[in-house]
Design a protein around this motif. Sequence first.
Motif, short mmCIF file in Angstrom:
data_model
loop_
_atom_site.label_atom_id
_atom_site.label_comp_id
_atom_site.label_asym_id
_atom_site.label_seq_id
_atom_site.Cartn_x
_atom_site.Cartn_y
_atom_site.Cartn_z
N CYS A 90 0.84 -1.19 0.00
CA CYS A 90 0.00 0.00 0.00
C CYS A 90 0.88 1.25 0.00
O CYS A 90 1.75 1.39 0.86
N PRO A 91 0.64 2.19 -0.94
CA PRO A 91 1.39 3.45 -0.90
C PRO A 91 1.05 4.24 0.36
O PRO A 91 -0.07 4.16 0.88
N ASP A 92 2.01 5.00 0.85
CA ASP A 92 1.80 5.77 2.09
C ASP A 92 0.67 6.79 1.95
O ASP A 92 0.01 7.10 2.93
N PRO A 140 -4.01 6.41 5.34
CA PRO A 140 -5.08 6.88 6.25
C PRO A 140 -6.47 6.39 5.87
O PRO A 140 -7.24 5.96 6.73
N GLY A 141 -6.80 6.43 4.58
CA GLY A 141 -8.12 5.96 4.15
C GLY A 141 -8.29 4.47 4.33
O GLY A 141 -9.36 4.00 4.74
#
Length: 81
Positions: free
Chosen positions: A40-42, A46-47
């Motif tokens: 997962c990209p940074d 959050p989402g």
Amino acid sequence: AAALAVAAGWIAGGLGEPLSRNPVLVAMLFGLLIGSSFACPDALRPGLDFTKRYLLRLAVVLVGFRITTRLFLDLGFMPLA
């Protein structure tokens, strides 16, 4: 996450009974497959953390009660509350 949920709902409709009645289960399996295959990209963290923390737990509860999204929308929030 929303795009994957829509795709899983479409896929569940084509799989036939009993999965077509429970697209939430297909979406969870689809998420497990993709989550274990790709990092997962940074920027998306959050989402996806919100989705994992709140929406996934709600989905597991709804699967336990065998309540689909369509039934949830038809009934409204008050009967389920």
